[in-house]
Scaffold this motif. Structure first.
Motif, PDB file in Angstrom:
ATOM      1  N   ARG A 180      12.823  21.473  79.096  1.00  0.00           N
ATOM      2  CA  ARG A 180      13.350  22.452  78.134  1.00  0.00           C
ATOM      3  C   ARG A 180      14.243  21.778  77.100  1.00  0.00           C
ATOM      4  O   ARG A 180      14.133  22.030  75.900  1.00  0.00           O
ATOM      5  CB  ARG A 180      14.193  23.496  78.863  1.00  0.00           C
ATOM      6  N   ARG A 196      12.179  19.629  74.715  1.00  0.00           N
ATOM      7  CA  ARG A 196      11.445  20.442  73.746  1.00  0.00           C
ATOM      8  C   ARG A 196      12.384  20.966  72.657  1.00  0.00           C
ATOM      9  O   ARG A 196      12.069  20.905  71.474  1.00  0.00           O
ATOM     10  CB  ARG A 196      10.765  21.627  74.445  1.00  0.00           C
ATOM     11  N   VAL A 246      11.670  20.136  68.779  1.00  0.00           N
ATOM     12  CA  VAL A 246      11.356  21.231  67.859  1.00  0.00           C
ATOM     13  C   VAL A 246      12.451  21.356  66.795  1.00  0.00           C
ATOM     14  O   VAL A 246      12.170  21.582  65.618  1.00  0.00           O
ATOM     15  CB  VAL A 246      11.193  22.553  68.649  1.00  0.00           C
ATOM     16  N   ARG A 269       5.269  18.378  70.531  1.00  0.00           N
ATOM     17  CA  ARG A 269       6.677  18.791  70.587  1.00  0.00           C
ATOM     18  C   ARG A 269       6.866  19.941  71.565  1.00  0.00           C
ATOM     19  O   ARG A 269       7.895  20.044  72.227  1.00  0.00           O
ATOM     20  CB  ARG A 269       7.178  19.158  69.189  1.00  0.00           C
ATOM     21  N   SER A 270       5.862  20.831  71.674  1.00  0.00           N
ATOM     22  CA  SER A 270       5.974  21.965  72.600  1.00  0.00           C
ATOM     23  C   SER A 270       5.703  21.555  74.033  1.00  0.00           C
ATOM     24  O   SER A 270       6.152  22.204  74.970  1.00  0.00           O
ATOM     25  CB  SER A 270       4.953  23.048  72.230  1.00  0.00           C
ATOM     26  N   SER A 271       4.931  20.490  74.195  1.00  0.00           N
ATOM     27  CA  SER A 271       4.385  20.205  75.496  1.00  0.00           C
ATOM     28  C   SER A 271       5.229  19.197  76.275  1.00  0.00           C
ATOM     29  O   SER A 271       5.885  19.556  77.243  1.00  0.00           O
ATOM     30  CB  SER A 271       2.949  19.759  75.229  1.00  0.00           C
ATOM     31  N   THR A 272       5.265  17.943  75.833  1.00  0.00           N
ATOM     32  CA  THR A 272       6.104  16.973  76.526  1.00  0.00           C
ATOM     33  C   THR A 272       7.443  16.803  75.824  1.00  0.00           C
ATOM     34  O   THR A 272       8.256  15.978  76.234  1.00  0.00           O
ATOM     35  CB  THR A 272       5.414  15.602  76.597  1.00  0.00           C
ATOM     36  N   GLY A 273       7.672  17.564  74.763  1.00  0.00           N
ATOM     37  CA  GLY A 273       8.928  17.446  74.040  1.00  0.00           C
ATOM     38  C   GLY A 273       9.058  16.107  73.340  1.00  0.00           C
ATOM     39  O   GLY A 273      10.152  15.598  73.139  1.00  0.00           O
ATOM     40  N   CYS A 306       0.022  24.120  76.022  1.00  0.00           N
ATOM     41  CA  CYS A 306       1.157  23.207  75.901  1.00  0.00           C
ATOM     42  C   CYS A 306       2.082  23.285  77.100  1.00  0.00           C
ATOM     43  O   CYS A 306       2.810  22.355  77.379  1.00  0.00           O
ATOM     44  CB  CYS A 306       1.938  23.500  74.625  1.00  0.00           C
ATOM     45  N   ALA A 310       4.763  25.232  77.347  1.00  0.00           N
ATOM     46  CA  ALA A 310       6.152  25.594  77.024  1.00  0.00           C
ATOM     47  C   ALA A 310       6.540  26.913  77.690  1.00  0.00           C
ATOM     48  O   ALA A 310       7.681  27.085  78.116  1.00  0.00           O
ATOM     49  CB  ALA A 310       6.338  25.686  75.511  1.00  0.00           C
TER      50      ALA A 310
END
Lengths: 478, 209
Positions: free
Chosen positions: A36, A39, A43, A268-272, A321, A323
């Motif tokens: 979290r 991400r 983002v 960016r949403s998935s592994t940050g 993703c 998230a």
């Protein structure tokens, strides 16, 4: 034969068990909180995230509303590039096609890139029945395969395992599958990754057939796109002679230029990460470089049923993703197995009931596996309104058979609340009897009151207080 | 098989009965107000992002590339280096390692190589990404995959700010490999560690500033 989700209990039963497992709770809390934060910062770096998200949503909506056009366009582009396109209406047909294609090569072993579509159709079991060994090469998939376990997360199927458990699985099982783990293996992630590298190295160099999925299939060019981290994807997509890609029909994006949006949204949403370590794109076989034979299996398997629902259709925008899993307070506590499917978490709660229908106990329970807090919608990079679809699916579930008590209760409530006079009488009766109302409902309704506090019932209703006050009577406390 | 093609397309069309018959794909508006080109000096950003993902970056003056490659090979103890057939010979002129030009080496021959030197097609500053398109000085995909150390030469004029510029420049008909740091995994407790199946070391030589 690897384990499947067949015969799993419904969500409340599975969740009740999972939440009593302190090790699982600890592993999930650690992992979801780590991701979290990553991400959020990845983002937060982009000023135009909201615009990218709106574009991603719209591109997928355009695709879905004209999916027939794009499917035909994709087919002709892949064919023109030298690939062969196959169509599979359901899991059995997809498994038959892939099995036949592997058999045609004369090979008995395949390496696999992590793919949700092939998990969904349980391809590995189908291949095993045909005498073909499928080797998972993604680290988390390898952990699941070696441990004869079930995936519990879309991106990191072994998220429920911590480093000590992974070490134990490697030491116990790697020798049965090929190169054993070193005896002095530690539980440092670097050492575990090294063990996986050594275990799979020879297999990558020797295996002649690979099976992949695709994150995106570009209709106007016929390009397939795979995002990964470890290089196992590159190995599978580059070294074998034959490549078979199983692709859900919703994976299409209309145009190559649309990737500028999705290659920003997904990592960016998935592994940050700003970008995942490796992304491979290919358009048919390339001369002197990579597999000579290239097949694409386009998979329906319930997707057209989902497409037919105007509210639920948006679930097909999903780019997998994870998230929504990582942010979900329910997923964080129950883990992925409780959802009874390869698609867990909030997206699974709306996808599975649509792909399978809501007649089974697991799928009928999933629309309720949520507090409707909406965090999943906030983080979704393609703005799937998961709470909206959950409520929509709940309507479908209760309009089916059963739920007699809820229906009777709601019917009675509607009769009462639709008429001011009836409501007034009921309120007066309740107020008079308030000391005698039990705190726990009788019979099966106790399940409701056991987890909820009933509100205090006032002596006088608001409506009554208002009328008394208007008539010059006593105001004060209602 | 043809049966399933028609069946699936038929189901799709039936599922989309609510879509007006005269609606065209382009009628579904896609807002494109996201940034299509990012501004700023891309070079410092690229260096920062590459290093953040554990790539090693050398800023090399033009004319000193051969020495920089030789020095990196020495430091990494690379005895055998594979290079694409069209890699400029002057790049490897100074190294004492044995340099093998790829003329279709078998995978086992590639596996015996300690490192690889390539150029690239484009680099994306904002994400710390280098894209190989199998074009000039890059060779086929396998040579930059199997050896454990990848030395990649990036010219300053190949660096763009953001992903949209890179997508617009690249030819989808070439096989593309987008590389952001050495191989890595987040599969153990969602914590990133470097070094799995792809090259475990990525050294970037940035020239022509």
């Amino acid at each position: 034969m690897s384990r499947t989700f067949v015969g799993m209990p419904d969500f409340p039963t599975a969740a009740a068990e999972a939440t009593r497992d302190p090790q699982l709770r600890h592993n999930l809390r650690e992992a979801t909180h780590t991701i979290r934060d990553k991400r959020d910062s990845a983002v937060g770096e982009l000023d135009d995230w909201a615009q990218l998200r709106a574009a991603g949503k719209a591109i997928k909506d355009r695709t879905l509303r004209h999916l027939d056009v794009y499917l035909e366009q994709l087919e002709s582009a892949i064919t023109a590039a030298g690939g062969t396109v196959h169509w599979a209406a359901d899991a059995d047909e997809a498994n038959d096609i892939v099995t036949r294609l592997v058999r045609d090569t004369g090979e008995r072993e395949v390496v696999k890139v992590k793919s949700m579509a092939t998990q969904e159709i349980e391809l590995n079991n189908a291949l095993e029945r045909a005498g073909i060994n499928a080797y998972e090469t993604d680290l988390a998939e390898l952990i699941v395969q070696l441990g004869d376990d079930l995936p519990s997360h879309i991106l990191v199927p072994a998220i429920h395992r911590n480093r000590a458990e992974i070490r134990e699985i490697f030491l116990r099982t790697m020798a049965e599958w090929g190169v054993p783990a070193p005896e002095n293996l530690s539980d440092h992630p670097e050492a575990l990754a090294e063990a996986a590298r050594v275990h799979l190295r020879r297999r990558f160099l020797d295996t002649k057939v690979a099976i992949s999925g695709a994150n995106f299939a570009v209709a106007d060019t016929g390009t397939l796109v795979v995002l990964e981290s470890e290089g196992n994807g590159r190995m599978c997509l580059t070294l074998p002679e034959t490549l078979i890609s199983v692709v859900g029909i919703e994976k299409i994006v209309p145009s190559w230029s649309d990737l500028d949006v999705f290659l920003q949204l997904l990592p960016r949403s998935s592994t940050g990460e700003r970008m995942n370590p490796y992304t491979s794109t290919w358009t048919g076989p390339a001369e002197g470089d990579g597999p000579r034979n290239f097949h694409v299996v386009l998979l329906d398997n319930g997707r057209t049923d989902t497409l037919a629902d105007e509210v639920g259709r948006q679930a097909l925008r999903c780019i997998r993703c994870s998230a929504c899993l990582n942010i979900c307070p329910v997923y964080e506590r129950t883990g992925g197995h409780a959802y009874g499917s390869v698609y867990p978490g909030p997206i699974g709660a709306i996808l599975n009931p649509q792909l399978h229908g809501t007649s089974g106990p697991v799928d009928a329970s999933l629309p309720y596996a949520s507090s409707l807090c909406g965090a999943c919608y906030e983080v979704c990079p393609v703005a799937i309104d998961i709470p909206e679809v959950l409520v929509h699916l709940r309507e479908q579930v209760v309009s089916g058979s059963g739920h007699a008590m809820e229906k009777a209760t709601m019917g009675a409530a509607g009769w009462l609340l639709n008429d001011g006079r009836r409501l007034g009488l009921a309120q007066r009766a309740l107020g008079a009897a308030r000391s005698m109302i039990p705190r726990r409902a009788p019979g099966p309704a106790a399940a409701w009151t056991d987890t909820r506090d009933l509100p205090e019932i006032p002596e006088r209703s608001f409506r009554r207080w208002w009328r008394d006050r208007a008539n010059g009577g006593e105001g004060g406390q209602p | 098989m043809t049966g399933s093609r028609e069946r699936i397309l038929g189901r799709v069309r039936a599922a989309l009965a609510d879509v007006p018959r005269d609606e065209r794909p382009d009628d579904v508006a896609v807002p494109r107000d996201y940034a299509s080109a990012h501004t700023g000096d891309p070079i410092p950003t690229l260096v920062d992002r590459l290093e953040d993902y554990k790539a090693i970056v050398h800023r090399v003056a033009t004319g000193e590339l051969a020495e920089a490659i030789a020095e990196t090979a020495r430091r990494r103890s690379l005895a055998r280096i594979v290079v694409p057939p069209d890699l400029p010979t002057e790049w490897t002129a100074a190294t004492s390692a044995s340099v093998v030009r790829d003329d279709g080496l078998a995978v086992d021959q590639l596996d015996a190589m300690d490192g690889v030197v390539t150029g690239c097609a484009v680099a994306v500053a904002e994400t710390g990404t280098i894209v190989l398109d199998t074009g000039a000085a890059q060779g086929r995909r396998a040579i930059s995959l199997i050896p454990d150390v990848h030395l990649c030469v990036v010219r300053a004029d190949q660096v763009v700010n953001g992903v949209p510029e890179a997508v617009a420049q690249l030819d989808p008909h070439q096989p593309l490999t987008w590389i952001s740091g050495p191989s890595a995994t987040s599969d153990i407790e969602l914590d990133r560690v470097e070094g799995v199946h792809g090259p475990r070391i990525l050294e970037v030589l940035l020239t022509g500033e």
